[in-house]
Design an enzyme around this catalytic site. Structure first.
Site, PDB file in Angstrom:
ATOM      1  CB  CYS A 137       3.472  -1.996  16.038  1.00 37.04           C
ATOM      2  SG  CYS A 137       5.181  -1.508  15.791  1.00 37.04           S
ATOM      3  CB  CYS A 153       6.002  -4.931   9.184  1.00 31.46           C
ATOM      4  SG  CYS A 153       7.212  -4.111  10.252  1.00 31.46           S
ATOM      5  CB  CYS A 173       0.252   1.359   7.212  1.00 32.69           C
ATOM      6  SG  CYS A 173       1.259   0.237   8.123  1.00 32.69           S
ATOM      7  CB  CYS A 188       0.712  -1.792  12.978  1.00 39.15           C
ATOM      8  SG  CYS A 188       1.152  -1.839  11.244  1.00 39.15           S
ATOM      9  CD  GLU A 198      -2.524  -0.936   2.797  1.00 41.99           C
ATOM     10  OE1 GLU A 198      -3.340  -1.807   3.043  1.00 41.99           O
ATOM     11  OE2 GLU A 198      -2.275   0.018   3.558  1.00 41.99           O
ATOM     12  CB  CYS A 228       2.648   7.464   3.355  1.00 38.49           C
ATOM     13  SG  CYS A 228       3.018   6.326   4.672  1.00 38.49           S
TER      14      CYS A 228
END
Ligand code: SF4
Length: 357
Positions: free
Chosen positions: A124, A120, A345, A127, A95, A113
């Site tokens: 987190c 990832c 995100c 997220c 994205e 962005c």
């Protein structure tokens, strides 16, 4: 043939492209001309390159590939924010978000962005990207390609469209893909290409302390933002699991070294989550940042169904900001962008994947 140079033309620096031209018997200036058409004009096909003859183009095509990302889905917010879901050559998707600020108020600022990884590894708690795990790093060509393909799409509406600012704040931890991110930055900065000033690009990290030190050493003049979120190791361990590896004391040591070496102020991002944006939490942040060249950016979280997190009440947000200001820490509240689309995100990608099942 120089096997060190990748075959994706969009991931080559101007110098690398010149080198390739020399290797295949073309004059050096061809490298610069082709770099300009690929990077500045954001062409999507070889036959759109108009200033190079067919025989020379054929030679280049035999050596390099030009593969734009494929647009899978686009969402447009009422405030003009656009979110793009692109498919990569191997079928993975990423994205990126274009924040097209009001032209008068922001002097034509168009910020993109960018994503730097597929998924990832940091995970987190707030997220959606972290929920999908990590698949792989993006190449410099895929990083730069996001800017080029957004530019291409937007120029169909506005031929003058130009990205002015870049934040590495999309999917992935940029400092865990350090070399390709730095190469992408060099390419985007090139005058013959997108010509985006170094100071208009910002790397946002979850706190990879050794790479912050490396960034201080390499000093590419870009901005640095650190996702702090909490100044309490116990809470931060839960929010940003990389804190177990690089706890606050080590992170702040690396940050101090960074500001000493570069003389640049670091932006510390603090996500505000309902129930956690307390006076005590604000006091802890203020104490941690005393004496550090810092600016705090408060970000009320976008609600993500899977994480169950919600945005605090406006009064709690104001109180948090006041506590920092009273202790001499410069603070700003990030303008909420695209809250009516899946702007956090990783959300659009997850939605796309569940629609396809
Ligand atoms: S917030 Fe950034 S570092 Fe954390 S999981 Fe999401 S993409 Fe990774």
């Amino acid at each position: 043939m120089n096997t060190m140079v990748s075959s994706d033309i969009r991931g080559l620096t101007e110098d690398e492209l010149i080198l390739v031209c020399q290797e295949i018997g073309l004059p050096k200036f061809r490298g610069r001309q082709i770099f300009q058409w690929i990077q500045q004009k954001a062409v999507q096909h070889w036959d759109e390159i108009k200033n190079v003859g067919k025989p020379d183009l054929e030679k280049i095509r035999g050596r390099l590939t030009l593969e734009p990302l494929q647009l899978l889905r686009e969402q447009v917010s009422k405030d003009g924010t656009r979110k793009f879901l692109f498919q990569l050559a191997d079928g993975q998707s990423i994205e990126c978000v274009l924040m097209d600020y009001d032209r008068v108020k922001s002097r034509n600022r168009r910020t993109v962005c960018l994503s730097t990884q597929v998924g990832c590894p940091v995970g987190c708690a707030f997220c959606a990207t972290g929920l999908s795990g990590w698949q792989r790093n993006l190449s410099a060509g895929e990083i730069v390609g996001q800017i080029l393909d957004i530019t291409h799409l937007m120029r169909q509406e506005d031929p003058e469209f130009q990205v002015t600012n870049v934040v590495f704040m999309g999917m992935g931890e940029p400092l865990l893909n350090y070399d390709e991110v730095l190469k992408g930055i060099q390419i985007l900065n090139r005058e013959a290409g997108q010509n985006i000033g170094m100071r208009r690009m910002t790397i946002s990290t979850s706190g990879v302390a050794p790479k912050i030190r490396q960034l201080a050493e390499d000093n590419p003049q870009v901005g640095l933002a650190v996702s702090l979120h909490s100044a309490n190791d116990e809470i931060r361990n839960d929010l940003i699991p990389i804190n177990r590896r690089y706890p606050l004391a080590e992170l702040m040591k690396a940050c101090r070294e960074y500001t000493e070496a570069t003389n640049r102020r670091i932006t510390f991002e603090v996500a505000l989550i309902a129930g956690q944006a307390t006076q005590k939490a604000a006091d802890e942040v203020a104490r941690l940042l005393q004496g550090q060249l810092a600016h705090v950016n408060l970000i009320p979280v976008n609600p993500v169904v899977e994480t169950g997190m919600a945005r605090p009440e406006p009064e709690e947000i104001q109180r948090f900001a006041r506590v920092l200001e009273q202790q001499g820490i410069p603070v700003s509240l990030r303008e909420e962008k695209g809250t009516d689309i899946d702007a956090a995100c990783g959300q659009l990608r997850r939605q796309w994947e569940s629609d396809e099942k």
